[in-house]
Design an enzyme around this catalytic site. Structure first.
Site, PDB file in Angstrom:
ATOM      1  N   HIS A   1     -27.915   9.544 -19.374  1.00 11.38           N
ATOM      2  CA  HIS A   1     -27.365   9.628 -18.017  1.00 11.38           C
ATOM      3  C   HIS A   1     -27.559  11.020 -17.439  1.00 11.38           C
ATOM      4  O   HIS A   1     -27.930  11.169 -16.266  1.00 11.38           O
ATOM      5  CB  HIS A   1     -25.875   9.268 -18.051  1.00 11.38           C
ATOM      6  CG  HIS A   1     -25.130   9.566 -16.785  1.00 11.38           C
ATOM      7  ND1 HIS A   1     -25.375   8.900 -15.593  1.00 11.38           N
ATOM      8  CD2 HIS A   1     -24.164  10.489 -16.511  1.00 11.38           C
ATOM      9  CE1 HIS A   1     -24.582   9.386 -14.654  1.00 11.38           C
ATOM     10  NE2 HIS A   1     -23.843  10.348 -15.172  1.00 11.38           N
TER      11      HIS A   1
ATOM     12  N   HIS B   1     -21.903   7.445 -20.387  1.00  9.92           N
ATOM     13  CA  HIS B   1     -21.828   8.901 -20.155  1.00  9.92           C
ATOM     14  C   HIS B   1     -22.402   9.651 -21.360  1.00  9.92           C
ATOM     15  O   HIS B   1     -21.670  10.193 -22.191  1.00  9.92           O
ATOM     16  CB  HIS B   1     -20.384   9.335 -19.883  1.00  9.92           C
ATOM     17  CG  HIS B   1     -19.877   8.911 -18.550  1.00  9.92           C
ATOM     18  ND1 HIS B   1     -19.040   7.847 -18.373  1.00  9.92           N
ATOM     19  CD2 HIS B   1     -20.124   9.406 -17.299  1.00  9.92           C
ATOM     20  CE1 HIS B   1     -18.751   7.696 -17.093  1.00  9.92           C
ATOM     21  NE2 HIS B   1     -19.405   8.625 -16.415  1.00  9.92           N
TER      22      HIS B   1
ATOM     23  N   HIS C   1     -23.426  18.271 -16.026  1.00 10.18           N
ATOM     24  CA  HIS C   1     -22.306  17.744 -15.235  1.00 10.18           C
ATOM     25  C   HIS C   1     -21.368  16.810 -16.008  1.00 10.18           C
ATOM     26  O   HIS C   1     -20.217  16.626 -15.619  1.00 10.18           O
ATOM     27  CB  HIS C   1     -22.821  17.020 -13.986  1.00 10.18           C
ATOM     28  CG  HIS C   1     -23.217  15.585 -14.220  1.00 10.18           C
ATOM     29  ND1 HIS C   1     -24.406  15.235 -14.823  1.00 10.18           N
ATOM     30  CD2 HIS C   1     -22.566  14.421 -13.957  1.00 10.18           C
ATOM     31  CE1 HIS C   1     -24.488  13.918 -14.897  1.00 10.18           C
ATOM     32  NE2 HIS C   1     -23.378  13.407 -14.394  1.00 10.18           N
ATOM     33  N   ASP C   2     -21.816  16.206 -17.119  1.00  6.55           N
ATOM     34  CA  ASP C   2     -20.949  15.326 -17.906  1.00  6.55           C
ATOM     35  C   ASP C   2     -20.907  15.731 -19.379  1.00  6.55           C
ATOM     36  O   ASP C   2     -20.546  14.916 -20.233  1.00  6.55           O
ATOM     37  CB  ASP C   2     -21.425  13.871 -17.804  1.00  6.55           C
ATOM     38  CG  ASP C   2     -20.793  13.125 -16.631  1.00  6.55           C
ATOM     39  OD1 ASP C   2     -19.696  13.522 -16.210  1.00  6.55           O
ATOM     40  OD2 ASP C   2     -21.406  12.159 -16.132  1.00  6.55           O
TER      41      ASP C   2
ATOM     42  N   ASP D   1     -25.560  10.857  -9.259  1.00  8.77           N
ATOM     43  CA  ASP D   1     -24.643  10.506 -10.344  1.00  8.77           C
ATOM     44  C   ASP D   1     -24.256   9.030 -10.311  1.00  8.77           C
ATOM     45  O   ASP D   1     -23.951   8.441 -11.345  1.00  8.77           O
ATOM     46  CB  ASP D   1     -23.400  11.398 -10.242  1.00  8.77           C
ATOM     47  CG  ASP D   1     -22.485  11.264 -11.447  1.00  8.77           C
ATOM     48  OD1 ASP D   1     -22.987  10.985 -12.556  1.00  8.77           O
ATOM     49  OD2 ASP D   1     -21.262  11.445 -11.287  1.00  8.77           O
TER      50      ASP D   1
END
Length: 556
Positions: free
Chosen positions: A244, A240, A282-283, A406
Site C-alpha cells: 500500500h 496497510h 505515511h502508514d 491514499d
C-alpha cells in the site's frame, strides 16, 4: 576545503587503463558537476577571514532590526548578543523569532553549501573506494535478481511507466520478492540516477527529481532509508502494509507528473520532496486496527495522542524516531545511515518536517469533507495570483492529491481495484472480530455478518471517490478522461454485484419459505422451513380458513 578538492581531483583523474577507476564510471553530467563543485570550493575560501565574519554578523544584526516587530519589546533586540541567553530564549519561545544569523544571507548560505559539499565529497570518496561505483547507487537486491526478472522490472520501473495511472503495484511486488517500496521508492526518489541504472542508458533529456543533488543525499543513504522504512511496515496486514505504501507513493508521483509540478517555481522543490517522502512513510508501523479501535480500546497510541489523528501522528513520530531517537537506532544520536535529512540546511529541514507532518495528518479521513470543500473553493486560475499564492495553491492541491492517492483504490482498473477491496475488507473484518472478542463496539464495515461487499464499495464511490475526483478535475483536467471513467466502470461493476447479491438473497429466502406443514396435537399448524426443520411461523387451525398472514422473523 583542500581535502575536498583533492578528493575531486582523485575522482576526476582519467586513467583509461583502469576499468575500476571512479572517473570511468561517471557520466559526462556527473563529471561536469564535480568540476563546478571544485570551482565553488575554490571561490569560497576568501569568505573565511575574520573581517568577513564580522561583516556577516553586522549584516545579520541589521536584518533582525529591520524585521517588522513593533509589537515586541525592542530592548530584546538590543540585548540580543551571542551570550545573552535570556533575550534569545524570549525571542524564540514567545515571539517566534530565530535570533541566530539567518541562513538566507547569501554569504552564510554559500558557507553552508560548502560544508554540505564537503560532506557529499566524503560520501563520494567512500563510494569511489569500492570496486564498482554503481554498486553503491543501486539496492543490492537489484543485483540479486536474475537477468530476466531484472529486465521485466526495468520495464515496469521506467519513468514512463511510473507515470501511468494503471501501474500494477502487485506485479511489482511479485517481481521484486516483496520489496515494492524499496524499488519504487528508489526509482522515483533517487531519479534520475536510478533511472540511468534501471534503463542502462543515458539520454539527453534525463527524467527525475534530482533530490540527491539538491539535498546532498548519497544514493546509499536513500536506499538504506527506504529499506528501513519498508521494514517498519507490518507486512502481515492485509491492507496497510508496504505494498500500500508503494502504491500511494507511485500514485502521488503520477499525480505530480500530471500536474507538471517539477516545472513550478523553485520553492516548490522542497514541497515535492516532502510530499513524496511523506507518501513513503505515511502508514509506517500501522497495526492494522484503525483510529476508532485505538480510541475504544484505550490503546497506548490513543493515550499518547489524546484520540487526535492517533495513527497519523504515530506514523510521523515513528519515522522520525527511527532516524533521531537513540533508543531506536542502537544508542547513536542519529542514525546517519538512513538520515536523508543530514545534508539539508537547518531551515530546509524544519520546513520539510512541517510539510511532511501536514501531508500525513491530511490523510486522516475524519477531515475528508473539510478538505474536499477547501479544494472545491480553491480557484484553478492562478494567473492573477502572486508567487506566494501560487505556493499556497500548489501545496494545498498537493496535500489533497496525496490524500486521494491514499484512497484511490476504487479509481484504478478493475483487476487492481478488486484486489484492494478484498484486502481492505479482510483487514476490517479482522478488526471486527477483535472488537467482538473484546466486547467493544464493532466499527462500521467491520462486521463480517452484516457488511455487504458491493454496497460498501458503491457507497464509498458515491460519497467519497466520485465527488473528490470531480473536484480535482477542475485542477487536473486529465482526470476527466483517465480516472472518472474507471470510477464509473467500478461503480457499475459493484452495482451489478449488488443486484446479483439481492437476487441470491431473495432466492435463499424463497427456498426457506418452501414450507412443510406439520399438524400439531393442539390443533395448531406449524409452518417450518424445510431445511433443518426450524419453526418460522404458526397459525391456529381455526384461522386457516381466514386470510392467513405469515410473518417471517428477520432472523430467519
Amino acid at each position: 576545503l583542500q581535502n575536498g578538492m583533492d578528493v575531486i581531483d582523485s575522482i576526476l583523474d582519467d586513467d583509461s587503463t583502469n576499468n575500476n577507476n571512479a572517473s570511468s564510471l561517471l557520466t559526462p553530467n556527473q563529471r561536469n558537476g564535480l568540476y563546478e563543485l571544485k570551482k565553488t570550493l575554490l571561490s569560497t575560501t576568501t569568505l573565511l577571514s575574520t573581517s568577513t565574519r564580522k561583516n556577516l554578523e553586522d549584516e545579520s544584526t541589521s536584518l533582525i532590526k529591520r524585521t517588522t516587530t513593533s509589537h515586541i519589546p525592542q530592548q530584546l533586540f538590543k540585548n540580543n548578543a551571542r551570550d545573552d541567553c535570556t533575550s534569545q530564549y524570549l525571542l524564540s519561545e514567545f515571539a517566534g523569532i530565530d535570533p541566530t544569523p539567518s541562513s538566507k544571507l547569501s554569504k552564510w548560505k554559500i558557507l553552508k553549501q560548502t560544508m554540505n559539499a564537503n560532506g557529499f565529497i566524503n560520501g563520494l570518496q567512500q563510494m569511489s573506494s569500492s570496486s564498482n561505483l554503481m554498486d553503491a547507487a543501486a539496492p543490492k537486491e537489484w543485483y540479486e535478481l536474475d537477468c530476466d526478472t531484472r529486465m521485466q522490472l526495468a520495464k515496469h520501473l521506467s519513468w514512463k511507466n511510473l507515470m501511468k495511472w494503471d501501474f500494477d503495484i502487485f506485479k511489482i511486488s511479485d517481481l521484486c520478492h516483496g520489496k515494492p517500496l524499496l524499488f519504487v521508492g528508489w526509482a522515483i526518489l533517487a531519479s534520475p540516477h536510478s533511472q540511468r541504472i534501471i534503463q542502462m542508458e543515458e539520454t539527453e533529456e534525463e527524467k527525475g527529481y534530482n533530490f540527491l543533488e539538491t539535498y546532498n543525499i548519497t544514493p546509499k543513504c536513500m536506499i538504506d532509508f527506504l529499506r528501513a522504512i519498508e521494514d517498519g511496515y507490518v507486512h502481515d496486514n492485509p491492507y496497510h502494509n508496504n505494498i500500500h505504501a508503494a502504491d500511494v507513493l507511485q500514485t502521488t508521483h503520477s499525480f505530480l507528473e500530471e500536474m507538471n509540478a517539477k516545472n513550478l517555481d523553485s520553492s516548490t522543490k522542497l514541497q515535492l520532496f516532502s510530499l513524496l517522502v511523506g507518501a513513503a512513510i505515511h502508514d509506517v508501523g500501522h497495526p492494522g486496527y484503525n483510529n476508532a479501535f485505538q480510541s475504544n480500546s484505550l490503546s497506548q497510541k490513543a493515550l499518547t495522542y489524546n484520540d487526535n489523528s492517533v495513527l497519523e501522528n504515530y506514523h510521523i513520530s515513528l519515522a522520525f524516531r527511527m532516524i533521531f531517537d537513540p533508543n531506536n537506532n542502537g544508542g547513536d544520536t542519529t542514525n546517519s545511515e538512513i538520515n536523508i535529512f543530514q545534508g539539508m540546511d537547518r531551515e530546509d529541514f524544519v520546513t520539510c518536517k512541517k510539510l511532511m507532518t501536514e501531508a500525513i495528518l491530511g490523510t486522516d479521513l475524519t477531515f475528508h469533507f473539510t478538505k474536499l470543500e477547501e479544494i472545491k473553493n480553491l480557484s484553478a486560475d492562478r494567473t492573477n495570483n502572486d508567487n506566494k499564492d501560487v505556493d499556497s495553491y500548489s501545496w494545498k492541491v498537493m496535500k489533497f492529491l496525496m490524500h486521494m492517492a491514499d484512497i484511490s483504490n476504487l479509481a484504478k482498473k478493475k483487476s487492481i481495484s478488486i484486489q484492494w477491496t478484498d484486502r481492505v475488507l479482510s483487514e476490517f473484518f479482522r478488526q471486527g472480530d477483535k472488537e467482538r472478542e473484546m466486547g467493544l463496539p464493532i466499527s462500521p464495515l467491520c462486521d463480517r455478518t452484516t457488511t455487504s461487499r458491493p454496497q460498501s464499495q458503491m457507497g464509498f464511490i458515491s460519497f467519497i471517490i466520485r465527488p473528490s475526483f470531480e473536484a480535482l478535475q477542475e485542477h487536473l483536467s486529465s482526470i476527466g478522461t483517465t480516472v472518472l471513467p474507471l470510477v464509473q466502470a467500478n461503480y457499475e461493476f459493484w452495482e451489478q454485484k449488488h443486484k446479483e447479491e439481492k437476487e441470491k438473497k431473495n432466492k435463499n429466502m424463497n427456498n426457506k419459505i418452501s414450507l412443510s406443514i406439520k399438524e400439531q396435537p393442539n390443533g395448531e399448524t406449524t409452518v417450518a422451513a424445510d431445511e433443518g426443520g426450524r419453526q418460522v411461523a404458526s397459525v391456529k387451525e381455526e384461522d386457516r380458513a381466514k386470510t392467513c398472514k405469515i410473518v417471517v422473523p428477520s432472523a430467519a
